[in-house]
Design a protein around this motif. Structure first.
Motif, PDB file in Angstrom:
ATOM      1  N   LEU A 198      47.166  31.927  36.466  1.00 26.96           N
ATOM      2  CA  LEU A 198      47.903  30.673  36.481  1.00 26.96           C
ATOM      3  C   LEU A 198      48.417  30.337  37.871  1.00 26.96           C
ATOM      4  O   LEU A 198      48.495  29.169  38.244  1.00 26.96           O
ATOM      5  CB  LEU A 198      49.077  30.742  35.493  1.00 26.96           C
ATOM      6  N   LYS A 199      48.778  31.362  38.642  1.00 28.01           N
ATOM      7  CA  LYS A 199      49.226  31.121  40.011  1.00 28.01           C
ATOM      8  C   LYS A 199      48.053  30.659  40.868  1.00 28.01           C
ATOM      9  O   LYS A 199      48.132  29.660  41.585  1.00 28.01           O
ATOM     10  CB  LYS A 199      49.842  32.388  40.591  1.00 28.01           C
ATOM     11  N   GLU A 200      46.952  31.403  40.805  1.00 28.95           N
ATOM     12  CA  GLU A 200      45.697  31.040  41.459  1.00 28.95           C
ATOM     13  C   GLU A 200      44.654  30.808  40.376  1.00 28.95           C
ATOM     14  O   GLU A 200      44.712  31.412  39.310  1.00 28.95           O
ATOM     15  CB  GLU A 200      45.224  32.147  42.410  1.00 28.95           C
ATOM     16  N   PHE A 201      43.696  29.934  40.665  1.00 34.50           N
ATOM     17  CA  PHE A 201      42.664  29.655  39.664  1.00 34.50           C
ATOM     18  C   PHE A 201      41.887  30.918  39.324  1.00 34.50           C
ATOM     19  O   PHE A 201      41.679  31.244  38.161  1.00 34.50           O
ATOM     20  CB  PHE A 201      41.723  28.565  40.179  1.00 34.50           C
ATOM     21  N   TYR A 202      41.467  31.645  40.363  1.00 39.76           N
ATOM     22  CA  TYR A 202      40.916  32.977  40.170  1.00 39.76           C
ATOM     23  C   TYR A 202      41.074  33.768  41.456  1.00 39.76           C
ATOM     24  O   TYR A 202      41.200  33.209  42.551  1.00 39.76           O
ATOM     25  CB  TYR A 202      39.442  32.941  39.732  1.00 39.76           C
ATOM     26  N   THR A 203      41.097  35.082  41.320  1.00 37.06           N
ATOM     27  CA  THR A 203      41.092  36.009  42.454  1.00 37.06           C
ATOM     28  C   THR A 203      39.900  36.923  42.281  1.00 37.06           C
ATOM     29  O   THR A 203      39.720  37.519  41.204  1.00 37.06           O
ATOM     30  CB  THR A 203      42.391  36.830  42.515  1.00 37.06           C
ATOM     31  N   ASP A 204      39.058  37.039  43.313  1.00 39.12           N
ATOM     32  CA  ASP A 204      37.871  37.872  43.164  1.00 39.12           C
ATOM     33  C   ASP A 204      38.118  39.271  43.710  1.00 39.12           C
ATOM     34  O   ASP A 204      39.170  39.567  44.293  1.00 39.12           O
ATOM     35  CB  ASP A 204      36.654  37.216  43.819  1.00 39.12           C
ATOM     36  N   SER A 205      37.143  40.135  43.516  1.00 39.21           N
ATOM     37  CA  SER A 205      37.266  41.536  43.915  1.00 39.21           C
ATOM     38  C   SER A 205      37.243  41.719  45.427  1.00 39.21           C
ATOM     39  O   SER A 205      37.541  42.810  45.920  1.00 39.21           O
ATOM     40  CB  SER A 205      36.147  42.355  43.273  1.00 39.21           C
ATOM     41  N   ASN A 206      36.903  40.684  46.162  1.00 41.44           N
ATOM     42  CA  ASN A 206      36.936  40.744  47.627  1.00 41.44           C
ATOM     43  C   ASN A 206      38.279  40.309  48.198  1.00 41.44           C
ATOM     44  O   ASN A 206      38.471  40.339  49.420  1.00 41.44           O
ATOM     45  CB  ASN A 206      35.831  39.856  48.208  1.00 41.44           C
ATOM     46  N   GLY A 207      39.183  39.866  47.335  1.00 43.58           N
ATOM     47  CA  GLY A 207      40.508  39.464  47.776  1.00 43.58           C
ATOM     48  C   GLY A 207      40.680  37.973  47.978  1.00 43.58           C
ATOM     49  O   GLY A 207      41.782  37.512  48.276  1.00 43.58           O
ATOM     50  N   ASP A 237      24.809  38.141  42.849  1.00 46.11           N
ATOM     51  CA  ASP A 237      23.783  38.541  41.893  1.00 46.11           C
ATOM     52  C   ASP A 237      24.390  38.868  40.528  1.00 46.11           C
ATOM     53  O   ASP A 237      23.742  38.689  39.501  1.00 46.11           O
ATOM     54  CB  ASP A 237      23.020  39.763  42.410  1.00 46.11           C
ATOM     55  N   LEU A 238      25.595  39.391  40.524  1.00 44.80           N
ATOM     56  CA  LEU A 238      26.286  39.724  39.284  1.00 44.80           C
ATOM     57  C   LEU A 238      27.714  39.210  39.358  1.00 44.80           C
ATOM     58  O   LEU A 238      28.405  39.413  40.361  1.00 44.80           O
ATOM     59  CB  LEU A 238      26.274  41.235  39.044  1.00 44.80           C
ATOM     60  N   VAL A 239      28.135  38.529  38.317  1.00 38.82           N
ATOM     61  CA  VAL A 239      29.492  38.000  38.241  1.00 38.82           C
ATOM     62  C   VAL A 239      30.131  38.558  36.971  1.00 38.82           C
ATOM     63  O   VAL A 239      29.606  38.390  35.871  1.00 38.82           O
ATOM     64  CB  VAL A 239      29.501  36.459  38.201  1.00 38.82           C
ATOM     65  N   ALA A 240      31.267  39.234  37.143  1.00 47.79           N
ATOM     66  CA  ALA A 240      32.000  39.809  36.018  1.00 47.79           C
ATOM     67  C   ALA A 240      33.309  39.058  35.833  1.00 47.79           C
ATOM     68  O   ALA A 240      33.954  38.665  36.809  1.00 47.79           O
ATOM     69  CB  ALA A 240      32.273  41.293  36.265  1.00 47.79           C
ATOM     70  N   TYR A 241      33.695  38.854  34.592  1.00 46.73           N
ATOM     71  CA  TYR A 241      34.922  38.138  34.284  1.00 46.73           C
ATOM     72  C   TYR A 241      35.476  38.677  32.969  1.00 46.73           C
ATOM     73  O   TYR A 241      34.799  39.413  32.241  1.00 46.73           O
ATOM     74  CB  TYR A 241      34.675  36.630  34.175  1.00 46.73           C
ATOM     75  N   GLU A 242      36.715  38.311  32.658  1.00 45.03           N
ATOM     76  CA  GLU A 242      37.365  38.804  31.451  1.00 45.03           C
ATOM     77  C   GLU A 242      36.873  38.055  30.216  1.00 45.03           C
ATOM     78  O   GLU A 242      36.691  36.839  30.254  1.00 45.03           O
ATOM     79  CB  GLU A 242      38.880  38.656  31.569  1.00 45.03           C
ATOM     80  N   ASP A 243      36.698  38.792  29.137  1.00 43.65           N
ATOM     81  CA  ASP A 243      36.313  38.197  27.863  1.00 43.65           C
ATOM     82  C   ASP A 243      37.587  37.754  27.139  1.00 43.65           C
ATOM     83  O   ASP A 243      38.019  38.363  26.155  1.00 43.65           O
ATOM     84  CB  ASP A 243      35.535  39.219  27.029  1.00 43.65           C
ATOM     85  N   LEU A 244      38.195  36.683  27.627  1.00 47.11           N
ATOM     86  CA  LEU A 244      39.478  36.223  27.114  1.00 47.11           C
ATOM     87  C   LEU A 244      39.296  35.381  25.859  1.00 47.11           C
ATOM     88  O   LEU A 244      38.343  34.614  25.750  1.00 47.11           O
ATOM     89  CB  LEU A 244      40.210  35.397  28.173  1.00 47.11           C
ATOM     90  N   ARG A 245      40.221  35.501  24.928  1.00 49.80           N
ATOM     91  CA  ARG A 245      40.273  34.646  23.754  1.00 49.80           C
ATOM     92  C   ARG A 245      41.344  33.585  24.004  1.00 49.80           C
ATOM     93  O   ARG A 245      42.517  33.769  23.676  1.00 49.80           O
ATOM     94  CB  ARG A 245      40.606  35.467  22.501  1.00 49.80           C
ATOM     95  N   ASN A 303      43.728  43.638  42.305  1.00 48.71           N
ATOM     96  CA  ASN A 303      43.507  44.933  41.652  1.00 48.71           C
ATOM     97  C   ASN A 303      42.771  44.759  40.327  1.00 48.71           C
ATOM     98  O   ASN A 303      41.846  45.514  39.997  1.00 48.71           O
ATOM     99  CB  ASN A 303      44.861  45.620  41.433  1.00 48.71           C
ATOM    100  N   ALA A 304      43.169  43.736  39.562  1.00 44.98           N
ATOM    101  CA  ALA A 304      42.518  43.490  38.271  1.00 44.98           C
ATOM    102  C   ALA A 304      41.058  43.091  38.461  1.00 44.98           C
ATOM    103  O   ALA A 304      40.187  43.503  37.682  1.00 44.98           O
ATOM    104  CB  ALA A 304      43.273  42.407  37.512  1.00 44.98           C
ATOM    105  N   ALA A 305      40.777  42.274  39.490  1.00 44.01           N
ATOM    106  CA  ALA A 305      39.399  41.838  39.735  1.00 44.01           C
ATOM    107  C   ALA A 305      38.494  43.020  40.075  1.00 44.01           C
ATOM    108  O   ALA A 305      37.340  43.077  39.641  1.00 44.01           O
ATOM    109  CB  ALA A 305      39.380  40.803  40.862  1.00 44.01           C
ATOM    110  N   ILE A 306      39.016  43.979  40.829  1.00 40.59           N
ATOM    111  CA  ILE A 306      38.225  45.175  41.158  1.00 40.59           C
ATOM    112  C   ILE A 306      37.937  45.983  39.894  1.00 40.59           C
ATOM    113  O   ILE A 306      36.819  46.479  39.693  1.00 40.59           O
ATOM    114  CB  ILE A 306      38.971  46.032  42.206  1.00 40.59           C
ATOM    115  N   VAL A 310      30.514  40.496  42.241  1.00 44.50           N
ATOM    116  CA  VAL A 310      31.911  40.072  42.315  1.00 44.50           C
ATOM    117  C   VAL A 310      32.541  40.126  40.931  1.00 44.50           C
ATOM    118  O   VAL A 310      31.876  39.890  39.923  1.00 44.50           O
ATOM    119  CB  VAL A 310      32.020  38.644  42.907  1.00 44.50           C
ATOM    120  N   GLY A 311      33.814  40.485  40.916  1.00 44.76           N
ATOM    121  CA  GLY A 311      34.617  40.437  39.706  1.00 44.76           C
ATOM    122  C   GLY A 311      35.673  39.366  39.841  1.00 44.76           C
ATOM    123  O   GLY A 311      36.262  39.204  40.919  1.00 44.76           O
ATOM    124  N   LEU A 312      35.927  38.621  38.778  1.00 47.26           N
ATOM    125  CA  LEU A 312      36.864  37.504  38.822  1.00 47.26           C
ATOM    126  C   LEU A 312      38.003  37.740  37.833  1.00 47.26           C
ATOM    127  O   LEU A 312      37.775  38.102  36.681  1.00 47.26           O
ATOM    128  CB  LEU A 312      36.162  36.184  38.466  1.00 47.26           C
TER     129      LEU A 312
END
Length: 400
Positions: A189-198, A265-273, A351-354, A183-185
């Motif tokens: 701000l609108k939603e806490f997170y949106t994953d790649s599954n929608g 098994d794998l979780v991807a997320y943004e490397d935000l500063r 789209n960004a999560a994918i 999954v990608g996360l």
């Protein structure tokens, strides 16, 4: 390491003694830091020798346990090391030059200066500060741990009272069966997170909901006379409200991160500063309220605990690129729907999560849990010692 926290049941004399111990630990830290500033180039041996001189010179320092004084020296040593590491890495902006502490709320003991009662329901501090026997109130079970495994004991002052933290050296890792899901996360701000599954996790907005109450207590503080007892009471009520909101945000991030890690098994997320993002004064309050850093911190901790892979990818163009064809579709923050000429039409965050998941899967050489898509180790590694855990990262709630 596992941090177990108990509420301390204290008498007024014990509160005074704990405050004196905290002030003494702060005094030692500031004096050692000043000694380092005045004698550049000295090593840690000289710092510990100066700590010994302080104990000989000041009687109230000698009353504090020697290992507690050494813990204060270790705090200075880590601050100096962190500063020089940032200089060597050429970190942009301020490098974190060590500063003096005007306020502190904790004192830390090592493996001496305290004794745990046989029933593990109270702890006795044996130094000359006069804290004495402290009753512990909590649900953690200390019986299953040998006292030799308790490496640190810390007394922490908060708005709602005093707490005793035990740092226990145990292996907390667990092995889970593979789920076959990745999954990608994309946090927002609108939603806490949106994953790649929608799926979109709602944003609780704890600060926004409690802001009205905070403003009420803030007005109460401003109306009290400075230095009065009533002003101190009003400040304490305001602090309790802030503490409640911070706990809500932390528990929410912990609960959601645990569920995400156990399900994939794998979780991807943004490397935000996040430190740089909050410089935008229009969005700073909402970004802090979302708690992105806490969420990432718990994702990485549970990833290590359960043996899952967590990947922090470069966030560049994850919102602009099309997840279907890869074309760049520029859009402003107000545009919430991604529409591409190839026919792909998705929610902007979906789209960004994918794209985040695609970047993570294209990363080769997953040698460990903490690897980002640029090949660098992530910045929030769960520590191996209580003294490095400001937010008590390894402390899991028994409710989960």
């Amino acid at each position: 390491m596992l941090v177990m926290e108990f509420k301390a049941v204290l008498k007024e004399s014990q509160r005074v003694a704990i405050n004196e111990a905290i002030r003494t630990a702060r005094f030692v830290r500031n004096k050692v830091l000043r000694f380092w500033m005045d004698n550049r180039g000295i090593g840690k041996k000289e710092l510990y020798r100066y700590n010994t001189q302080l104990r000989d010179e000041f009687e109230f320092v000698k009353h504090l346990n020697s290992h507690a004084c050494q813990a204060s020296v270790e705090n200075v040593e880590r601050a100096i090391k962190r500063f020089f590491d940032n200089c060597k890495k050429k970190v942009p902006g301020k490098k974190g030059y060590p500063k003096f502490k005007k306020y502190s709320r904790s004192v830390e003991y090592k493996q001496s200066g305290w004794e745990l009662s046989p029933d593990k329901k109270s702890i006795k501090f044996t130094d000359k500060k006069g804290i004495g026997q402290v009753k512990l109130k909590g649900t953690w079970d200390l019986w299953r741990f040998d006292q030799k495994l308790i490496k640190r004991v810390r007394i922490v002052q908060r708005a709602d009272g005093y707490y005793i933290q035990f740092c226990v050296k145990v292996d907390t890792s667990e092995q889970l069966q593979a789920t076959g899901c990745n999954v990608g996360l994309d946090v927002g701000l609108k939603e806490f997170y949106t994953d790649s599954n929608g799926y979109a996790e709602p944003n609780p907005r704890f600060y926004r909901k409690g802001e009205k109450r905070l403003k009420f207590y803030q007005r109460r503080v401003s109306r009290k006379k400075k230095g009065s007892a009533n002003r101190k009471k009003a400040i304490n009520r305001l602090g309790r409200q802030h503490l409640k909101i911070s706990r809500q945000r932390e528990e929410h991030a912990k609960r959601v991160a645990r569920c995400v890690i156990r399900s994939n098994d794998l979780v991807a997320y943004e490397d935000l500063r996040v430190k740089n993002l909050v410089k935008n004064h229009c969005l700073a309050k909402s970004i802090n309220d979302a708690g992105w850093y806490q969420f990432r911190k718990w994702l990485e901790y549970f990833g290590e605990k359960f043996g899952r892979i967590t990947v922090a990818v470069n966030p560049a163009y994850t919102s602009q690129n099309c997840s279907a064809c890869g074309a760049v579709v520029k859009k402003s923050l107000s545009t919430r729907t991604h529409v591409c000429e190839c026919g792909c039409e998705l929610d902007r965050d979906h789209n960004a999560a994918i794209n985040i998941l695609t970047k993570a899967l294209s990363t080769v050489g997953h040698t460990g849990t903490y690897i980002n898509a640029r090949g660098d180790s992530t910045s929030t590694l769960p520590g191996s010692d209580l003294v490095e855990q400001v937010g008590s990262l390894n402390r899991e709630s028994p409710d989960f």
